[in-house]
Scaffold this motif. Structure first.
Motif, mmCIF file in Angstrom:
data_model
loop_
_atom_site.group_PDB
_atom_site.id
_atom_site.type_symbol
_atom_site.label_atom_id
_atom_site.label_comp_id
_atom_site.label_asym_id
_atom_site.label_seq_id
_atom_site.Cartn_x
_atom_site.Cartn_y
_atom_site.Cartn_z
ATOM 1 N N UNK A 1 33.762 45.604 37.789
ATOM 2 C CA UNK A 1 35.058 45.350 38.423
ATOM 3 C C UNK A 1 34.908 44.381 39.591
ATOM 4 N N UNK A 2 33.873 44.558 40.393
ATOM 5 C CA UNK A 2 33.633 43.662 41.527
ATOM 6 C C UNK A 2 33.360 42.243 41.045
ATOM 7 N N UNK A 3 32.491 42.091 40.082
ATOM 8 C CA UNK A 3 32.177 40.756 39.573
ATOM 9 C C UNK A 3 33.393 40.106 38.916
ATOM 10 N N UNK A 4 34.160 40.888 38.173
ATOM 11 C CA UNK A 4 35.381 40.365 37.559
ATOM 12 C C UNK A 4 36.396 39.929 38.600
ATOM 13 N N UNK A 5 36.553 40.734 39.657
ATOM 14 C CA UNK A 5 37.478 40.383 40.728
ATOM 15 C C UNK A 5 37.032 39.111 41.441
ATOM 16 N N UNK A 6 35.731 38.988 41.680
ATOM 17 C CA UNK A 6 35.217 37.780 42.327
ATOM 18 C C UNK A 6 35.448 36.542 41.466
ATOM 19 N N UNK A 7 35.258 36.681 40.152
ATOM 20 C CA UNK A 7 35.493 35.542 39.252
ATOM 21 C C UNK A 7 36.982 35.199 39.194
ATOM 22 N N UNK A 8 37.842 36.215 39.132
ATOM 23 C CA UNK A 8 39.285 35.988 39.126
ATOM 24 C C UNK A 8 39.722 35.292 40.408
ATOM 25 N N UNK A 9 39.144 35.679 41.517
ATOM 26 C CA UNK A 9 39.484 35.085 42.803
ATOM 27 C C UNK A 9 39.072 33.615 42.879
ATOM 28 N N UNK A 10 38.076 33.219 42.118
ATOM 29 C CA UNK A 10 37.658 31.822 42.102
ATOM 30 C C UNK A 10 38.700 30.922 41.448
ATOM 31 N N UNK A 11 39.434 31.464 40.465
ATOM 32 C CA UNK A 11 40.374 30.653 39.695
ATOM 33 C C UNK A 11 41.830 30.824 40.119
ATOM 34 N N UNK A 12 42.126 31.882 40.859
ATOM 35 C CA UNK A 12 43.491 32.113 41.318
ATOM 36 C C UNK A 12 43.466 32.369 42.822
ATOM 37 N N UNK A 13 44.617 32.256 43.422
ATOM 38 C CA UNK A 13 44.733 32.490 44.854
ATOM 39 C C UNK A 13 45.355 33.870 45.057
#
Length: 91
Positions: free
Chosen positions: A50-62
């Motif tokens: 979940x943490x890694x997914x959230x970090x990746x999502x945060x890279x592509x969206x604001x």
């Protein structure tokens, strides 16, 4: 895939498991579709994903509250690692 896993040097040379022992086998179990067994092997696997997914999502969206989300998931992951390691070492 199981034959290419790295050994735990902590366990090999010091005789006890580290806090990361089981993560490789847990990932392998996830790829095989054995989700409950993956959790039993390394309970922090799901908060870590979940943490890694959230970090990746945060890279592509604001995301508006990204910092609070990262802090929450990081604390949850670290707490899960420490609690599961403590339980494992006391049994």
């Amino acid at each position: 895939m199981d034959e290419y896993m790295l050994p735990c040097l902590n366990k090999k040379y010091l005789g006890f498991e580290c806090m990361g022992c089981g993560i490789q086998r847990s990932i392998s179990l996830l790829f095989k579709g054995e989700f409950i067994e993956a959790f039993h092997m390394y309970p922090a696997i799901y908060p870590l994903i979940a943490l890694l997914g959230f970090l990746m999502l945060n890279q592509f969206t604001n995301l508006k509250f990204a910092n609070k989300g990262v802090i929450f998931l990081a604390i949850l992951t670290v707490a899960t690692i420490i609690i599961s390691y403590t339980i494992k070492m006391t049994n």
